[in-house]
Scaffold this motif. Structure first.
Motif, mmCIF file in Angstrom:
data_model
loop_
_atom_site.group_PDB
_atom_site.id
_atom_site.type_symbol
_atom_site.label_atom_id
_atom_site.label_comp_id
_atom_site.label_asym_id
_atom_site.label_seq_id
_atom_site.Cartn_x
_atom_site.Cartn_y
_atom_site.Cartn_z
ATOM 1 N N MET A 56 15.319 -24.030 -18.931
ATOM 2 C CA MET A 56 14.872 -25.385 -18.573
ATOM 3 C C MET A 56 13.644 -25.805 -19.371
ATOM 4 O O MET A 56 13.500 -26.965 -19.756
ATOM 5 C CB MET A 56 14.564 -25.471 -17.078
ATOM 6 C CG MET A 56 15.808 -25.443 -16.194
ATOM 7 S SD MET A 56 16.424 -23.789 -15.946
ATOM 8 C CE MET A 56 15.204 -23.141 -14.806
ATOM 9 N N ILE A 57 12.755 -24.850 -19.642
ATOM 10 C CA ILE A 57 11.568 -25.168 -20.443
ATOM 11 C C ILE A 57 11.984 -25.623 -21.833
ATOM 12 O O ILE A 57 11.456 -26.602 -22.382
ATOM 13 C CB ILE A 57 10.646 -23.946 -20.523
ATOM 14 C CG1 ILE A 57 10.104 -23.603 -19.139
ATOM 15 C CG2 ILE A 57 9.495 -24.202 -21.498
ATOM 16 C CD1 ILE A 57 9.253 -22.350 -19.114
ATOM 17 N N ASP A 58 12.954 -24.927 -22.418
ATOM 18 C CA ASP A 58 13.403 -25.271 -23.768
ATOM 19 C C ASP A 58 14.036 -26.657 -23.807
ATOM 20 O O ASP A 58 13.803 -27.425 -24.747
ATOM 21 C CB ASP A 58 14.406 -24.229 -24.260
ATOM 22 C CG ASP A 58 13.835 -22.828 -24.178
ATOM 23 O OD1 ASP A 58 12.825 -22.575 -24.849
ATOM 24 O OD2 ASP A 58 14.392 -22.002 -23.448
ATOM 25 N N THR A 59 14.843 -26.980 -22.797
ATOM 26 C CA THR A 59 15.471 -28.305 -22.781
ATOM 27 C C THR A 59 14.431 -29.409 -22.585
ATOM 28 O O THR A 59 14.590 -30.509 -23.129
ATOM 29 C CB THR A 59 16.534 -28.368 -21.671
ATOM 30 O OG1 THR A 59 15.943 -28.011 -20.403
ATOM 31 C CG2 THR A 59 17.676 -27.404 -21.959
ATOM 32 N N GLN A 60 13.382 -29.110 -21.831
ATOM 33 C CA GLN A 60 12.313 -30.097 -21.672
ATOM 34 C C GLN A 60 11.585 -30.324 -22.998
ATOM 35 O O GLN A 60 11.211 -31.446 -23.331
ATOM 36 C CB GLN A 60 11.329 -29.633 -20.601
ATOM 37 C CG GLN A 60 11.849 -29.751 -19.180
ATOM 38 C CD GLN A 60 12.123 -31.185 -18.789
ATOM 39 O OE1 GLN A 60 11.354 -32.090 -19.097
ATOM 40 N NE2 GLN A 60 13.238 -31.406 -18.098
ATOM 41 N N ALA A 63 13.820 -32.510 -25.079
ATOM 42 C CA ALA A 63 13.765 -33.903 -24.619
ATOM 43 C C ALA A 63 12.474 -34.580 -25.050
ATOM 44 O O ALA A 63 12.474 -35.757 -25.443
ATOM 45 C CB ALA A 63 13.901 -33.939 -23.096
ATOM 46 N N GLY A 64 11.354 -33.835 -25.018
ATOM 47 C CA GLY A 64 10.092 -34.413 -25.466
ATOM 48 C C GLY A 64 10.109 -34.757 -26.944
ATOM 49 O O GLY A 64 9.588 -35.805 -27.349
ATOM 50 N N ASN A 67 12.218 -37.937 -27.289
ATOM 51 C CA ASN A 67 11.541 -39.135 -26.783
ATOM 52 C C ASN A 67 10.443 -39.605 -27.730
ATOM 53 O O ASN A 67 10.264 -40.804 -27.952
ATOM 54 C CB ASN A 67 10.950 -38.855 -25.400
ATOM 55 C CG ASN A 67 12.009 -38.650 -24.340
ATOM 56 O OD1 ASN A 67 13.136 -39.128 -24.485
ATOM 57 N ND2 ASN A 67 11.681 -37.930 -23.288
ATOM 58 N N THR A 140 20.036 -30.121 -29.874
ATOM 59 C CA THR A 140 20.221 -29.860 -28.447
ATOM 60 C C THR A 140 21.608 -29.311 -28.166
ATOM 61 O O THR A 140 21.779 -28.379 -27.360
ATOM 62 C CB THR A 140 19.998 -31.161 -27.658
ATOM 63 O OG1 THR A 140 18.697 -31.683 -27.951
ATOM 64 C CG2 THR A 140 20.099 -30.913 -26.165
#
Length: 253
Positions: A56-60, A63-64, A67, A140
């Motif tokens: 989950m940290i990697d996907t966040q 996403a950052g 963005n 991703t």
């Protein structure tokens, strides 16, 4: 347009190309740039993700990155719109420039040409940000295809090959993002052309040296390379930066 204008434009182009060359993916100077160092930390991050199932940290992080790229792409579109609005108000702006002292005013045609050049710079940055956003999207998807920790331990070579694909696409996306951001930074120097060719040269050199300082002599670079500098015999490291304790790669930046 006269000789100083052409010389100033040539200086702007040379500074742009030189900065892109010395801070690019390939190491061309003995001193490692901040961009090259962060490319190795991207490798370190992706390789570490092979050994944890909770990503989950990697996907966040992914996403950052997306963005941030989308934000600058939108900013470039707004800047292009502002340039077209400036072209629509050429007569009013031309009257203002005529009344300002100590400015080299080349007339309405020269002003429109300069605005078209500024529009081209922002157009270039938009295409770079757009392609960077697309590459981060691909990154991703490739990241989602990486094996879980148990399978990575069972087949380490295949796992490293999958991670290497993600690393390469991520670094390519970052290179395009940096190219777009570089265009926006250098557009600040380009604005000096509206005040005259000599001001254009000064603002171009000012922005160029500010960017060089950030890449090679900034506090951020010292923090990123702190452990490398401490292990080095001399204050300025000359070797290839490899922070990854999991595996070394021959084609590191």
């Amino acid at each position: 347009m006269n000789l100083p204008d052409y010389l100033a434009l040539a200086l702007f182009s040379v500074c742009w190309l030189a900065f892109a060359w010395v801070t690019g993916q390939k190491k061309v100077l003995p001193r490692v740039s901040l961009t090259q160092a962060m490319g190795e930390w991207r490798r370190h991050w992706i390789m570490n993700s092979l050994y944890r199932d909770l990503k989950m940290i990697d996907t966040q992080i992914m996403a950052g990155l997306q963005n941030g790229t989308a934000f600058f792409a939108s900013t470039s579109i707004f800047a292009i719109g502002g340039c077209f609005a400036l072209l629509g108000a050429t007569q009013e702006v031309d009257a203002v420039f005529r009344d300002l002292p100590l400015l080299s005013h080349g007339g309405r045609s020269a002003f429109e040409l300069k605005v078209c050049g500024l529009t081209a710079i922002f157009g270039y940055s938009f295409f770079k940000f757009g392609w960077s956003y697309r590459l981060f999207n691909y990154c991703t998807i490739l990241f989602g295809s990486m094996p879980m920790a148990e399978r990575a331990r069972q087949a380490p070579e295949a796992a490293r090959a999958a991670a290497e694909r993600v690393i390469r696409v991520n670094i390519l996306a970052a290179a395009n993002f940096n190219a777009g951001l570089r265009a926006i930074f250098l557009s600040i120097g380009y604005l000096g052309w509206f005040a005259g060719p000599y001001v254009f040269m000064l603002t171009t050199l000012f922005v160029f040296f500010v960017l060089l300082r950030r890449q090679f002599f900034s506090d951020a670079r010292r923090v990123v390379l702190a452990d490398v500098i401490e292990r080095s015999d001399s204050p300025s490291e000359s070797g290839v930066f490899k922070p990854d304790p999991i595996g070394h790669h021959e084609d590191s930046l």
